[in-house]
Design an enzyme around this catalytic site. Sequence first.
Site, PDB file in Angstrom:
ATOM      1  N   ARG A   1      44.558  48.956 104.988  1.00  0.00           N
ATOM      2  CA  ARG A   1      44.814  48.463 106.339  1.00  0.00           C
ATOM      3  C   ARG A   1      45.521  49.425 107.293  1.00  0.00           C
ATOM      4  O   ARG A   1      45.182  49.422 108.484  1.00  0.00           O
ATOM      5  CB  ARG A   1      45.543  47.109 106.248  1.00  0.00           C
ATOM      6  CG  ARG A   1      44.620  46.003 105.759  1.00  0.00           C
ATOM      7  CD  ARG A   1      45.373  44.818 105.218  1.00  0.00           C
ATOM      8  NE  ARG A   1      46.053  45.140 103.962  1.00  0.00           N
ATOM      9  CZ  ARG A   1      46.805  44.288 103.280  1.00  0.00           C
ATOM     10  NH1 ARG A   1      46.981  43.058 103.724  1.00  0.00           N
ATOM     11  NH2 ARG A   1      47.372  44.652 102.151  1.00  0.00           N
TER      12      ARG A   1
ATOM     13  N   THR B   1      49.274  44.166  89.738  1.00  0.00           N
ATOM     14  CA  THR B   1      50.585  44.108  90.396  1.00  0.00           C
ATOM     15  C   THR B   1      50.899  42.700  90.916  1.00  0.00           C
ATOM     16  O   THR B   1      52.017  42.427  91.335  1.00  0.00           O
ATOM     17  CB  THR B   1      50.681  45.120  91.558  1.00  0.00           C
ATOM     18  OG1 THR B   1      49.492  45.027  92.324  1.00  0.00           O
ATOM     19  CG2 THR B   1      50.850  46.521  91.052  1.00  0.00           C
TER      20      THR B   1
ATOM     21  N   LYS C   1      37.079  53.702  99.064  1.00  0.00           N
ATOM     22  CA  LYS C   1      37.044  52.804  97.905  1.00  0.00           C
ATOM     23  C   LYS C   1      36.254  51.548  98.259  1.00  0.00           C
ATOM     24  O   LYS C   1      36.527  50.906  99.266  1.00  0.00           O
ATOM     25  CB  LYS C   1      38.466  52.408  97.497  1.00  0.00           C
ATOM     26  CG  LYS C   1      38.505  51.458  96.300  1.00  0.00           C
ATOM     27  CD  LYS C   1      39.919  51.243  95.807  1.00  0.00           C
ATOM     28  CE  LYS C   1      40.623  50.091  96.450  1.00  0.00           C
ATOM     29  NZ  LYS C   1      40.243  48.765  95.944  1.00  0.00           N
TER      30      LYS C   1
ATOM     31  N   ASP D   1      35.178  43.534  79.652  1.00  0.00           N
ATOM     32  CA  ASP D   1      34.286  42.714  78.828  1.00  0.00           C
ATOM     33  C   ASP D   1      34.213  43.368  77.457  1.00  0.00           C
ATOM     34  O   ASP D   1      34.957  44.319  77.192  1.00  0.00           O
ATOM     35  CB  ASP D   1      32.892  42.620  79.505  1.00  0.00           C
ATOM     36  CG  ASP D   1      32.202  41.290  79.202  1.00  0.00           C
ATOM     37  OD1 ASP D   1      32.153  40.905  78.013  1.00  0.00           O
ATOM     38  OD2 ASP D   1      31.709  40.638  80.139  1.00  0.00           O
TER      39      ASP D   1
ATOM     40  N   LYS E   1      36.704  47.247  88.275  1.00  0.00           N
ATOM     41  CA  LYS E   1      37.623  46.803  87.207  1.00  0.00           C
ATOM     42  C   LYS E   1      36.877  46.084  86.079  1.00  0.00           C
ATOM     43  O   LYS E   1      37.129  44.909  85.786  1.00  0.00           O
ATOM     44  CB  LYS E   1      38.704  45.875  87.783  1.00  0.00           C
ATOM     45  CG  LYS E   1      39.574  46.521  88.856  1.00  0.00           C
ATOM     46  CD  LYS E   1      40.698  45.597  89.303  1.00  0.00           C
ATOM     47  CE  LYS E   1      41.646  46.207  90.303  1.00  0.00           C
ATOM     48  NZ  LYS E   1      41.059  46.451  91.637  1.00  0.00           N
TER      49      LYS E   1
ATOM     50  N   ASP F   1      35.565  50.463  92.621  1.00  0.00           N
ATOM     51  CA  ASP F   1      36.674  49.756  91.968  1.00  0.00           C
ATOM     52  C   ASP F   1      36.225  48.361  91.530  1.00  0.00           C
ATOM     53  O   ASP F   1      36.556  47.366  92.161  1.00  0.00           O
ATOM     54  CB  ASP F   1      37.844  49.681  92.969  1.00  0.00           C
ATOM     55  CG  ASP F   1      39.101  49.114  92.348  1.00  0.00           C
ATOM     56  OD1 ASP F   1      39.224  49.117  91.108  1.00  0.00           O
ATOM     57  OD2 ASP F   1      39.987  48.674  93.115  1.00  0.00           O
TER      58      ASP F   1
HETATM   59  O1  C5P Z   1      45.284  47.476 102.789  1.00  0.00           O
HETATM   60  P1  C5P Z   1      46.020  48.060 101.617  1.00  0.00           P
HETATM   61  O2  C5P Z   1      46.486  49.485 101.850  1.00  0.00           O
HETATM   62  O3  C5P Z   1      47.135  47.163 101.113  1.00  0.00           O
HETATM   63  O4  C5P Z   1      44.884  48.155 100.481  1.00  0.00           O
HETATM   64  C1  C5P Z   1      45.166  48.530  99.174  1.00  0.00           C
HETATM   65  C2  C5P Z   1      43.926  48.506  98.338  1.00  0.00           C
HETATM   66  O5  C5P Z   1      44.300  48.786  96.991  1.00  0.00           O
HETATM   67  C3  C5P Z   1      43.190  47.163  98.305  1.00  0.00           C
HETATM   68  O6  C5P Z   1      41.788  47.463  98.089  1.00  0.00           O
HETATM   69  C4  C5P Z   1      43.772  46.483  97.085  1.00  0.00           C
HETATM   70  O7  C5P Z   1      42.906  45.561  96.513  1.00  0.00           O
HETATM   71  C5  C5P Z   1      43.970  47.671  96.155  1.00  0.00           C
HETATM   72  N1  C5P Z   1      44.957  47.495  95.106  1.00  0.00           N
HETATM   73  C6  C5P Z   1      46.264  47.160  95.360  1.00  0.00           C
HETATM   74  N2  C5P Z   1      47.158  47.013  94.341  1.00  0.00           N
HETATM   75  C7  C5P Z   1      46.749  47.198  93.084  1.00  0.00           C
HETATM   76  C8  C5P Z   1      45.441  47.558  92.798  1.00  0.00           C
HETATM   77  C9  C5P Z   1      44.556  47.697  93.858  1.00  0.00           C
HETATM   78  O8  C5P Z   1      46.656  47.012  96.527  1.00  0.00           O
HETATM   79  N3  C5P Z   1      47.623  47.085  92.110  1.00  0.00           N
END
Ligand code: C5P
Length: 255
Positions: free
Chosen positions: A231, A140, A49, A81, A78, A76
Amino acid sequence: MMTGPDENMPQNPPKNITDNPIYCALDTVDAVEAVALAKSLKGAVGGVKLGLEFFSANGADGFQRVAATGMPIFLDLKFHDIPNTVAGAISAVMPLVPKILTIHTLGGPDMMCRAVEIASIEAEKQGVARPCVAGVTILTSMDDTDLAAIGVQNTVADQVTRLAKLAHFCGLDGMVCSPKEIALARAATNPDFKLIVPGIRPEGSAAGDQKRVMTPLEATSAGADILVIGRPITKAPDPAAAARKIAENLAISTN
Ligand code: C5P
């Protein structure tokens, strides 16, 4: 006026996005690092992503450098507009052939229908499958108090349900939802609607800033189609090994 999807538009919705449901979030502005990670994760994840952070820094050129590794890409950005501008933005990224792209459902029904329509038209022109057009509902990072502050009297759960139904009605292929929202998103849509779920943490890994997490197996058992994992893979000492371990726990073969 609320309109549904145009019955005459080309219908080539994606079937299987990937056999391996793991998409690794490459949250970096460093294209060299992203390319190296994408290369190392080949065979261990279904795709990667790239988000606003990466695209703002590296643009289409950065995308193409990661795509050159052969890794399917979830773009991604998002989009949010007016319908004409979102359609223009989707047309602009379609030559990159993203596997999944995101728009905000809060852009409304006309914007969502136009987004699906233009993605279908451009895909047909290019002779490729339409990308999965997925909706973001309520971020979220927002809770009921934040919704009230912007004049929305619904709870987050009710608003997510409402927007999921609307996204499905408008012909979107899926939505992004938190682990906690999988059940209500599925109930509001149908079994083919792709649920793309971040906030995934394998057993024993740090939650970090994610508040409501599920393990990969809990999420797929609950009905998630795509697991967005950042991560726990990218910050592991050996990202490819970490990804393979997650896939193997899901009984997915890696090569
Ligand atoms: O590092 P981690 O597993 O927390 O990354 C989650 C990914 O999903 C990040 O790119 C974050 O921006 C994205 N994301 C999220 N929660 C959302 C929408 C997207 O953590 N509601």
